[in-house]
Write an enzyme that holds these catalytic residues in place. Structure first.
Site, PDB file in Angstrom:
ATOM      1  N   CYS A  10       0.840  -1.200   0.000  1.00 51.36           N
ATOM      2  CA  CYS A  10       0.000   0.000   0.000  1.00 51.36           C
ATOM      3  C   CYS A  10       0.880   1.257   0.000  1.00 51.36           C
ATOM      4  O   CYS A  10       2.083   1.178   0.265  1.00 51.36           O
ATOM      5  CB  CYS A  10      -0.923   0.000   1.226  1.00 51.36           C
ATOM      6  SG  CYS A  10      -0.047   0.226   2.789  1.00 51.36           S
ATOM      7  N   CYS A  13       2.938   1.728   3.152  1.00 49.79           N
ATOM      8  CA  CYS A  13       4.036   0.758   3.260  1.00 49.79           C
ATOM      9  C   CYS A  13       5.225   1.209   2.407  1.00 49.79           C
ATOM     10  O   CYS A  13       6.370   1.132   2.845  1.00 49.79           O
ATOM     11  CB  CYS A  13       3.567  -0.623   2.812  1.00 49.79           C
ATOM     12  SG  CYS A  13       2.202  -1.281   3.785  1.00 49.79           S
TER      13      CYS A  13
END
Length: 76
Positions: A10, A13
């Site tokens: 994501c 991240c």
């Protein structure tokens, strides 16, 4: 130093991974940084929310992206 960035890919991240790499480089720390995207491997760390940051086997960040300065303090 062994650093693992846990996350499935994501945006948060990816941000944590970039900030971590930048901080390690700026601080001149010798570290092995790896990105763990496999959900089964992430679950072995008992992390329910990503992103997470593991430093030498210890969870230092879970479920958020710290500021760059806070991250540098954690790593130094």
């Amino acid at each position: 130093m062994d650093i693992k960035v846990l996350g499935t890919g994501c945006p948060k991240c990816k941000t944590l991974e970039k900030l971590t790499r930048d901080a390690v480089e700026e601080l001149g720390i010798e570290a092995n940084i790896s990105k763990v995207e496999d959900i089964m491997e992430i679950m072995q760390y008992n992390v329910a929310k990503t992103p997470a940051l593991i430093v030498d086997g210890e969870i230092v960040v879970k479920g958020s992206v710290p500021s760059y300065d806070a991250l540098k303090k954690m790593l130094s």
